[in-house]
Each structure stands twice: as structure tokens, then as C-alpha cells.
Scaffold this motif. Structure first.
Motif, PDB file in Angstrom:
ATOM      1  N   TYR A  50      -7.894  -1.791   6.634  1.00 25.46           N
ATOM      2  CA  TYR A  50      -6.602  -2.418   6.365  1.00 25.46           C
ATOM      3  C   TYR A  50      -6.296  -2.480   4.872  1.00 25.46           C
ATOM      4  CZ  TYR A  50      -6.266  -4.145  11.227  1.00 25.46           C
ATOM      5  OH  TYR A  50      -6.169  -4.256  12.601  1.00 25.46           O
ATOM      6  N   GLY A  51      -7.213  -1.989   4.040  1.00 24.87           N
ATOM      7  CA  GLY A  51      -6.998  -2.042   2.595  1.00 24.87           C
ATOM      8  C   GLY A  51      -5.957  -1.039   2.127  1.00 24.87           C
ATOM      9  N   ASN A  52      -5.266  -1.389   1.048  1.00 27.70           N
ATOM     10  CA  ASN A  52      -4.277  -0.494   0.429  1.00 27.70           C
ATOM     11  C   ASN A  52      -3.143  -0.106   1.362  1.00 27.70           C
ATOM     12  OD1 ASN A  52      -5.139  -0.152  -2.300  1.00 27.70           O
ATOM     13  ND2 ASN A  52      -6.851   1.081  -1.561  1.00 27.70           N
ATOM     14  N   ARG A  53      -2.810  -0.976   2.284  1.00 30.99           N
ATOM     15  CA  ARG A  53      -1.621  -0.772   3.122  1.00 30.99           C
ATOM     16  C   ARG A  53      -1.157  -2.110   3.668  1.00 30.99           C
ATOM     17  NH1 ARG A  53      -2.638   0.469   8.859  1.00 30.99           N
ATOM     18  NH2 ARG A  53      -4.847   0.187   9.390  1.00 30.99           N
ATOM     19  N   MET A  54       0.053  -2.145   4.183  1.00 37.45           N
ATOM     20  CA  MET A  54       0.662  -3.368   4.713  1.00 37.45           C
ATOM     21  C   MET A  54       0.688  -4.480   3.664  1.00 37.45           C
ATOM     22  SD  MET A  54      -0.908  -3.467   8.607  1.00 37.45           S
ATOM     23  CE  MET A  54      -2.620  -3.458   8.049  1.00 37.45           C
ATOM     24  N   GLY A  55       0.745  -4.088   2.386  1.00 35.02           N
ATOM     25  CA  GLY A  55       0.772  -5.076   1.308  1.00 35.02           C
ATOM     26  C   GLY A  55      -0.592  -5.552   0.873  1.00 35.02           C
ATOM     27  N   ASN A  56      -1.636  -5.090   1.528  1.00 33.37           N
ATOM     28  CA  ASN A  56      -2.994  -5.492   1.169  1.00 33.37           C
ATOM     29  C   ASN A  56      -3.472  -4.749  -0.072  1.00 33.37           C
ATOM     30  OD1 ASN A  56      -3.152  -7.130   3.461  1.00 33.37           O
ATOM     31  ND2 ASN A  56      -4.002  -5.487   4.721  1.00 33.37           N
ATOM     32  N   GLY A  57      -4.307  -5.422  -0.849  1.00 29.53           N
ATOM     33  CA  GLY A  57      -4.933  -4.773  -1.985  1.00 29.53           C
ATOM     34  C   GLY A  57      -6.071  -3.874  -1.539  1.00 29.53           C
ATOM     35  N   PRO A  58      -6.782  -3.242  -2.493  1.00 29.12           N
ATOM     36  CA  PRO A  58      -7.899  -2.370  -2.148  1.00 29.12           C
ATOM     37  C   PRO A  58      -9.036  -3.142  -1.497  1.00 29.12           C
ATOM     38  CG  PRO A  58      -7.790  -2.725  -4.513  1.00 29.12           C
ATOM     39  CD  PRO A  58      -6.543  -3.304  -3.945  1.00 29.12           C
TER      40      PRO A  58
END
Length: 279
Positions: free
Chosen positions: A109-117
Motif C-alpha cells: 500500500y506504500g506510495n499510492r492512495m496518498g500513502n508515503g513510501p
């Protein structure tokens, strides 16, 4: 509308989490405010909610994936971009057993949907929660702003009884799913919630069970179609989950069964088929 959401919960989700039970009592009239005011709209909304939450028993997406679960995710194509090969994906099961999924969700889920790395662990912090499994930092922030609740700062508020329906109904409304429900278009409803058609068979079964209850019809399990499907499955014909709808998979199973039993070829549910199956 005669049947209310809390009656659907009592009937089909006997082990629902207390917070969900309280939310679906809906003292603030949130469902009506979102336009879920017809039997068809309620049936579709509840079918999606019960599927997404395991009959309202799941508050937060579990990261305790087994090797088998991870293999299924790889085989379905969901996580090809995050692992070099199937073996690497399956091997993550050892880490899931240790940390409950922190590393897994931080990665996928990292680096997408507004999430950071991945190192921020946003993917873990903003994993799926609530009635329609709100996922991703963007969604928590957006729904929080609309509801005047700090979901981004306090993600577990998404499953608090006072707020649990709010993000789910905002998502439902944003995707114009009342219109899809009015057309009895479960695929469009599912695409709006899931982004794909994962779990389509199970969602159909939830709808097929809930709809007769809401309109006061005989339960799904009383229908000849459901009994025929169940008998075919018991006889070893893999047509999916019985749902009372004679679709392509059921018709193929019927044709195969008829051929094996020497019955006249027909994809329909007819008296000779019913008799042969002992329904």
C-alpha cells in the motif's frame, strides 16, 4: 421502507461487532440522508457491507497472511508489482507471522492512495477499516474533512460506532451507487466499492440472501434454483456458490450432469432434472 438496516444485521450478522450493531441502528438517520431509502438500495448496500466485513466481524484489515493466502494474491495478479516472483511473495508469510502484516501492508500500500513510501508505514496505518474498508491516507483525510472527524490523525475512529457509517456512505454517494442499485447492477456497485470484481460470487450470494428478506419473499434457500445448484455442487459439479440465479456456470453444470445421467440435453431447470437430483 419496511425492513431496516438493523434488522438485516440481526438476521444475517449474528456475530457482528458491537460497534457495527450500534452504527446500523442509525439513530441519526444517516442511511436515509444518503438516499438509501428503497429496498433495492438497502439490499445492495448491505450486501457490500456484509461482504467487505465478513458479516460485520472485521473492523480492520488483517495482515496475518499465510503462505497459501499470499500465493493466491500472487496468482490473482494483485501483487506482481511488489515482488520479483511468486516465491518472494509467499516468503512474506514468515514476516506476517512476526509483525501481523506491518511490513506487507507498508510495501503493497506504500506510495499510492496518498500513502508515503514503505518506511513511513502509512500502508499499515491506513489499511482497510470499517463498513466498506476505507483504505489509503487520501481516503481517511478526505472523508475526515467531509465528516469533521480526524480520521487521518486517528484512523480507528473509522470503526467507532458514532462514525462507522459516515465514510462508507460518503464513498457510496461519491460513486453514485444509488443509481447502480436502482438498476440492480451489482457489478457496477462492486466496481465502485472494490475497484474491481474481487469476491463477485460471494457478493451475489449476499444480495441473493438479503433481497428476499427485505421484500418479505421466501428465503433464497427455499427456491428450486438454489436447491438444484446445491445438489449439483454436492454431486461434484463446480459451479461456484449457490445463489439462486441460473447463470452460465450453472447452465454448464446442468448440461454436464444431464449428459452423465443420460437426460435430454437442456441447460434449464426442468422437472426431470429436479427429480434426478432428488431436489
Amino acid at each position: 421502507m419496511g425492513v431496516l438496516a438493523n434488522q438485516v444485521v440481526a438476521k444475517f450478522a449474528p456475530n457482528a461487532k458491537p460497534g457495527y450493531v450500534a452504527a446500523f441502528a442509525d439513530p441519526a438517520g444517516l442511511l436515509a440522508a444518503a438516499g438509501i431509502t428503497t429496498p433495492l438500495r438497502l439490499a445492495h448496500f448491505m450486501a457490500q457491507a456484509l461482504h467487505e466485513t465478513g458479516a460485520l466481524t472485521i473492523l480492520v484489515e488483517s495482515g496475518r497472511y499465510s503462505a497459501k493466502n499470499l500465493g493466491a494474491m500472487w496468482d490473482s495478479g494483485n501483487w506482481h508489482r511488489y515482488f520479483p516472483d511468486r516465491a518472494a511473495c509467499v516468503a512474506m508469510a514468515d514476516q506476517c507471522a512476526i509483525d501481523g502484516g506491518i511490513a506487507l501492508f507498508s510495501l503493497v500500500y506504500g506510495n499510492r492512495m496518498g500513502n508515503g513510501p514503505r518506511e513511513t508505514q502509512d500502508g499499515w496505518r491506513y489499511r482497510g477499516r470499517g463498513v466498506l474498508q476505507t483504505t489509503g491516507r487520501d481516503a481517511y483525510a478526505r472523508f475526515g474533512a467531509r465528516c469533521h472527524v480526524d480520521f487521518e490523525g486517528h484512523p480507528d475512529l473509522v470503526v467507532d460506532a458514532a462514525h462507522a457509517l459516515k465514510p462508507a456512505l460518503l464513498e457510496w454517494s461519491a460513486k453514485h451507487l444509488n443509481a447502480a442499485a436502482d438498476n440492480n447492477d451489482i457489478e457496477t456497485v462492486t466496481l465502485g466499492i472494490n475497484g474491481g470484481l474481487i469476491g463477485m460470487a460471494q457478493r451475489r450470494v449476499w444480495f441473493a440472501r438479503i433481497w428476499p428478506f427485505i421484500i418479505g419473499a421466501a428465503p433464497l434457500e427455499h427456491s428450486t434454483e438454489w436447491k438444484v445448484q446445491s445438489a449439483l455442487v454436492a454431486a461434484g459439479y463446480h459451479l461456484g456458490l449457490p445463489d439462486g440465479v441460473v447463470g452460465p456456470a450453472t447452465r454448464l453444470a446442468i448440461l454436464a450432469y444431464r449428459a452423465a445421467k443420460g437426460l435430454a440435453p437442456s441447460p434449464q431447470v426442468t422437472p426431470d432434472l429436479v427429480h434426478a437430483l432428488g431436489v
